[in-house]
Design a protein around this motif. Sequence first.
Motif, short mmCIF file in Angstrom:
data_model
loop_
_atom_site.label_atom_id
_atom_site.label_comp_id
_atom_site.label_asym_id
_atom_site.label_seq_id
_atom_site.Cartn_x
_atom_site.Cartn_y
_atom_site.Cartn_z
N PRO A 1 0.81 -1.22 0.00
CA PRO A 1 0.00 0.00 0.00
C PRO A 1 0.85 1.27 0.00
O PRO A 1 1.80 1.38 0.76
CB PRO A 1 -0.81 -0.14 1.30
N LYS A 2 0.51 2.20 -0.88
CA LYS A 2 1.12 3.52 -1.02
C LYS A 2 2.49 3.49 -1.68
O LYS A 2 2.98 4.53 -2.14
CB LYS A 2 1.22 4.25 0.33
N ARG A 3 3.15 2.33 -1.74
CA ARG A 3 4.50 2.29 -2.31
C ARG A 3 4.52 2.56 -3.82
O ARG A 3 5.44 3.24 -4.29
CB ARG A 3 5.16 0.95 -1.98
N PRO A 4 3.55 2.07 -4.62
CA PRO A 4 3.64 2.27 -6.07
C PRO A 4 3.78 3.74 -6.50
O PRO A 4 4.66 4.06 -7.30
CB PRO A 4 2.34 1.64 -6.59
N GLN A 5 2.95 4.62 -5.98
CA GLN A 5 3.03 6.02 -6.39
C GLN A 5 4.28 6.70 -5.84
O GLN A 5 4.85 7.59 -6.48
CB GLN A 5 1.76 6.77 -5.98
N GLN A 6 4.73 6.26 -4.67
CA GLN A 6 6.00 6.78 -4.15
C GLN A 6 7.13 6.39 -5.10
O GLN A 6 8.00 7.22 -5.42
CB GLN A 6 6.26 6.22 -2.75
N ALA A 7 7.13 5.12 -5.54
CA ALA A 7 8.18 4.65 -6.43
C ALA A 7 8.14 5.41 -7.76
O ALA A 7 9.18 5.77 -8.32
CB ALA A 7 8.02 3.14 -6.68
N PHE A 8 6.93 5.67 -8.26
CA PHE A 8 6.80 6.43 -9.50
C PHE A 8 7.39 7.82 -9.35
O PHE A 8 8.14 8.30 -10.23
CB PHE A 8 5.33 6.53 -9.90
N ALA A 9 7.08 8.50 -8.25
CA ALA A 9 7.61 9.85 -8.02
C ALA A 9 9.13 9.82 -7.91
O ALA A 9 9.82 10.72 -8.42
CB ALA A 9 7.00 10.44 -6.75
N GLU A 10 9.66 8.77 -7.29
CA GLU A 10 11.11 8.63 -7.17
C GLU A 10 11.75 8.42 -8.54
O GLU A 10 12.79 9.01 -8.84
CB GLU A 10 11.45 7.48 -6.22
N HIS A 11 11.12 7.60 -9.39
CA HIS A 11 11.62 7.41 -10.75
C HIS A 11 11.65 8.74 -11.51
O HIS A 11 12.60 9.04 -12.23
CB HIS A 11 10.73 6.42 -11.51
N HIS A 12 10.58 9.52 -11.34
CA HIS A 12 10.49 10.81 -12.04
C HIS A 12 11.65 11.72 -11.64
O HIS A 12 12.31 12.34 -12.50
CB HIS A 12 9.16 11.47 -11.73
N ARG A 13 11.93 11.80 -10.33
CA ARG A 13 13.01 12.68 -9.87
C ARG A 13 14.38 12.18 -10.36
O ARG A 13 15.26 12.99 -10.70
CB ARG A 13 12.99 12.76 -8.34
N ILE A 14 14.55 10.87 -10.41
CA ILE A 14 15.81 10.30 -10.90
C ILE A 14 16.03 10.67 -12.36
O ILE A 14 17.13 11.10 -12.76
CB ILE A 14 15.82 8.77 -10.71
N ILE A 15 14.99 10.52 -13.16
CA ILE A 15 15.11 10.84 -14.59
C ILE A 15 15.41 12.33 -14.79
O ILE A 15 16.24 12.70 -15.64
CB ILE A 15 13.83 10.44 -15.34
N GLU A 16 14.80 13.19 -13.99
CA GLU A 16 15.07 14.62 -14.13
C GLU A 16 16.51 14.95 -13.75
O GLU A 16 17.15 15.81 -14.37
CB GLU A 16 14.09 15.43 -13.28
N ALA A 17 17.05 14.28 -12.74
CA ALA A 17 18.45 14.50 -12.37
C ALA A 17 19.39 14.04 -13.49
O ALA A 17 20.39 14.70 -13.78
CB ALA A 17 18.77 13.75 -11.07
#
Length: 236
Positions: free
Chosen positions: A177-193
């Motif tokens: 629970p709640k981990r999928p969207q957290q993981a998505f947001a983390e992926h987004h920040r990684i790609i932007e970096a």
Amino acid sequence: MSVSELRNSGQTLSDGAFERIQTAIVKGDIAPGTRLSEQYLSTTFGIGRGPLREAIRRLEGRRLVVRIPHAGVRVASLSYEELIELYYVREALEGMACRLAAQNMTDDDIASMRDVLAMHEQHSGLQHNESYYQQEGDLDIHYLIIQGSRNSTLRDMLCGDLYHLLRMYRYRYSATPKRPQQAFAEHHRIIEAIADRDGELAELLMRRHISASRRNIERLMLAQADDNPSPGGNSE
């Protein structure tokens, strides 16, 4: 897929058997530690013994199954300690891959990775925060970053022996629970970096991302152990 469909696609019967059994293992339809009898697999997947044996050899090569003397072939199963150790290694190596990807990925590579992330965002499991999109290779953000590092040693280590074994556990624990969207947001920040060519930040964000996954696994596996104590209170 029928035999005629396999022939039309250019796949051999062994290829089809391999892909179907691999998918069942990664998705947990065949649980870790399960003994794989040729009769069971042949009946379940409608596969002859010859193609089946070749498929099992290929699954051994990917470390998804292990052959145990006098006990037959079983789906790989990592202990708590083994899995956590593997995640510490993954954190260090994928962090390094992220730093190198920021240096070496082309703008087209990054645009393709953003396209994959956009596709992930449309996945119903992610929209309901129930599970993360789990496909291999060019549909996997982690795979794309590792390939983008342009480091053959990292590619061999992370996209070779360890990749599919890790996928099995990533799939298993992606529905927290709640981990999928957290993981998505983390992926987004990684790609932007990576897009900003900030290798130091990209590495830090990837290490934090995998560390968060490891802590999630630790919590779940320890909770499962508490719910299912071994007889006499001993664990082996």
